[in-house]
Design an enzyme around this catalytic site. Structure first.
Site, PDB file in Angstrom:
ATOM      1  N   TYR A  17       0.776  -1.474  -0.169  1.00 42.74           N
ATOM      2  CA  TYR A  17      -0.174  -0.034  -0.526  1.00 42.74           C
ATOM      3  C   TYR A  17       1.006   1.712  -0.240  1.00 42.74           C
ATOM      4  O   TYR A  17       2.326   1.108   0.152  1.00 42.74           O
ATOM      5  CB  TYR A  17      -0.956   0.141   1.389  1.00 42.74           C
ATOM      6  CG  TYR A  17      -1.918  -0.719   1.241  1.00 42.74           C
ATOM      7  CD1 TYR A  17      -3.228  -0.763  -0.028  1.00 42.74           C
ATOM      8  CD2 TYR A  17      -2.012  -2.141   1.577  1.00 42.74           C
ATOM      9  CE1 TYR A  17      -4.214  -1.484   0.507  1.00 42.74           C
ATOM     10  CE2 TYR A  17      -2.694  -3.212   1.856  1.00 42.74           C
ATOM     11  CZ  TYR A  17      -3.844  -2.785   0.901  1.00 42.74           C
ATOM     12  OH  TYR A  17      -5.246  -4.193   1.139  1.00 42.74           O
ATOM     13  N   CYS A  18      -0.161   2.031  -0.319  1.00 51.42           N
ATOM     14  CA  CYS A  18       0.605   3.643  -0.130  1.00 51.42           C
ATOM     15  C   CYS A  18       1.250   3.986   0.696  1.00 51.42           C
ATOM     16  O   CYS A  18       0.762   3.774   2.042  1.00 51.42           O
ATOM     17  CB  CYS A  18      -0.624   4.918  -0.252  1.00 51.42           C
ATOM     18  SG  CYS A  18       0.655   6.429  -0.005  1.00 51.42           S
ATOM     19  N   PRO A  19       2.920   4.351   1.002  1.00 53.28           N
ATOM     20  CA  PRO A  19       3.390   5.008  -0.115  1.00 53.28           C
ATOM     21  C   PRO A  19       4.700   4.003  -0.726  1.00 53.28           C
ATOM     22  O   PRO A  19       5.390   3.705  -1.030  1.00 53.28           O
ATOM     23  CB  PRO A  19       4.319   5.899   0.993  1.00 53.28           C
ATOM     24  CG  PRO A  19       4.818   5.561   2.077  1.00 53.28           C
ATOM     25  CD  PRO A  19       3.644   4.427   2.780  1.00 53.28           C
TER      26      PRO A  19
ATOM     27  N   ARG B 193       2.016  15.441  -1.233  1.00 54.62           N
ATOM     28  CA  ARG B 193       0.946  15.942   0.165  1.00 54.62           C
ATOM     29  C   ARG B 193       1.674  16.224   1.157  1.00 54.62           C
ATOM     30  O   ARG B 193       2.654  15.317   1.228  1.00 54.62           O
ATOM     31  CB  ARG B 193      -0.545  15.458   0.489  1.00 54.62           C
ATOM     32  CG  ARG B 193      -0.331  13.929   0.270  1.00 54.62           C
ATOM     33  CD  ARG B 193      -1.382  12.786   0.241  1.00 54.62           C
ATOM     34  NE  ARG B 193      -0.954  11.236   0.434  1.00 54.62           N
ATOM     35  CZ  ARG B 193      -0.613  10.681  -1.166  1.00 54.62           C
ATOM     36  NH1 ARG B 193      -1.046  11.482  -2.257  1.00 54.62           N
ATOM     37  NH2 ARG B 193      -0.591   9.175  -0.827  1.00 54.62           N
TER      38      ARG B 193
END
Lengths: 81, 380
Positions: A17-19, B193
């Site tokens: 998953y991100c990041p 972000r």
């Protein structure tokens, strides 16, 4: 993908998953040579926007973003010294 | 009567301590021997590192002797693990002894590797361990205006919200000292972000704008040019500073890599829902040592310990444990001197962050007391 852009390195970050996928891309980018082509596989939808944004910001070439079967492939060419 | 089984827990930080205490509460000594191996000099409640530099908390409340945190009936061995052999089912420690196990739990956490960023050592300051935090408090007291850069050198780091939490408290501190108008606060972040989770990032970004905090996103630190007081990014940007507050890079423990359990970054590939390693039903990994897609934070270790203690206790009792760990986590993060937000999330549910409040701040303020009196003891 055209023959001349065959990747020097494939990073399979599917399931991460991100990041995670973007960090994998940056880690491999740091170790790559100018002219290398890196292909990133990711199943995380955020990577589809995050990775191209990073490639653009870092001054490298985005060869393409491709929808594959259940994942995305993002291809970068390292153009910076 | 059969001999008790042995749970061998590597690590005496939050994950190892909470798990061992929870496991002791759920099992008796006749059925399970619990052995913890660790060599921490102190058990430091790291979340307080954002408050100590601003004199918002006395540091002595944030530190305990690790040996005092284990419940009765736990064998705590002060030593350093130097080899983990899954195939032969034993662990070797520095003093030369070896230990076998019925259940192995790797909770070795991670470590700081400032050497990974050229120019870091001797130049950058941080609030991620007690001594640097106390030194930063002195440095801030002497600061009289200029450019302060706050950020992190890499991902992952422990307690991902800490850099923005620190930035909010820094802003408040400078206002109270009357030097905010003479100071530029720069916040640097590796992604596009201001925080990993986009729902939270939006909220934080609006608060940053309101407070005049300057953000530099997609900024992955490459090196520090101490001569010219400049931090440079891989992306080719630079930010000048008078004071640089940068969370050092992290890696997993060397012993993990040297034992062949992980690559050079040292994080163990773990089954996301069962916390097992490489198909072994008796080898588990929890806390910062994992490469799970959850925060490297005591809060995550707490939830993982809850799951795993029940899993092992059920196994000992001969009952199948069908529950799965779902990445659930809750943590409270500061958004100013008197405000905080509490985030609930799991693998499948991103956190919501509609508002921050003073009552959430109270939760944060008392978290060290809650941690040491209840959470670490396994009763919460």
């Amino acid at each position: 993908m055209a023959e001349e852009t065959k990747p020097t390195k494939i990073i399979d970050a599917r399931g991460s998953y991100c990041p995670g996928p973007l960090m994998e891309l940056i880690k491999n980018y740091k170790q790559a040579k100018t002219g290398d082509v890196i292909s990133l596989y990711s199943s995380d939808s955020g990577t589809k926007t995050d990775a191209p944004a990073w490639i653009k910001k870092s001054g490298n070439e985005l060869i393409g973003v491709y929808d594959r079967d259940g994942y995305f492939e993002i291809v970068l060419k390292k153009t910076r010294q | 009567m059969t001999n008790p089984k042995r749970a061998l827990i590597l690590g005496d930080g939050a994950a190892g301590t909470i798990l061992s205490n929870k496991l002791r509460l759920l099992t008796n000594k006749e059925e399970l021997e619990i052995v913890v191996i660790g060599n921490s000099r102190q058990h430091y409640f790291k979340p307080d590192g954002i408050q100590i530099p601003f004199s918002l908390k006395p540091y002595r409340k944030s530190v305990k002797n690790p040996a005092f945190l284990f419940n009765s009936g736990i064998n705590y061995i002060r030593d350093e693990v130097i080899r983990i052999d899954i195939a032969q089912r034993f662990v070797t420690v520095k003093s030369g002894k070896s230990y076998d196990y019925d259940y192995l739990i790797i909770a070795t956490g991670n470590r700081f590797t400032p050497e990974d960023v050229p120019g870091y050592e001797g130049e950058a300051k941080h609030f991620y361990d007690l001594q640097p935090t106390l030194a930063l408090k002195e440095d801030l007291a002497r600061f009289n205006g200029g450019d302060i850069v706050v950020g992190q050198s890499s991902i992952p780091i422990q307690c991902p919200p800490a850099p923005y939490e620190f930035t909010f408290l820094l802003d408040q501190y400078l206002r109270e000292r009357g030097i905010r108008d003479k100071t530029n606060i720069h916040y640097i972040y590796p992604l596009n972000r201001v925080f990993t989770m986009s729902t939270v990032a939006k909220f934080i970004d609006e608060l940053f704008e309101e407070k005049g905090i300057m953000t530099h996103t997609l900024f992955n630190v490459d090196n520090i040019d101490s001569k010219n007081k400049r931090v440079n990014s891989i992306e080719g940007e630079s930010v000048n500073y008078d004071m640089l507050i940068l969370v050092p890079p992290h890696r997993g423990q060397k012993v993990i890599t040297e034992s062949g359990l992980a690559d050079e970054l040292g994080y163990v590939d773990v089954d996301r829902h069962r916390l097992t390693y490489a198909g072994n039903d008796d080898v588990f990994v929890i806390g910062d040592a994992t490469n799970l897609p959850v925060s490297k934070a005591g809060a995550a270790a707490h939830f993982q310990s809850g799951y795993l203690s029940h899993h092992i206790a059920s196994d000992i009792g001969g009952a199948a444990y069908e529950e799965q760990y779902n990445g659930e986590c809750a943590c409270t993060t500061v958004t100013g001197k008197d405000n905080a937000i509490t985030l609930f999330f799991s693998y499948d549910r991103p956190p919501r962050s509609n508002f921050h409040s003073k009552s959430d701040f109270l939760l944060k303020w008392t978290s060290a007391d809650t941690y040491f009196s209840g959470m670490v003891r396994g009763i919460m």
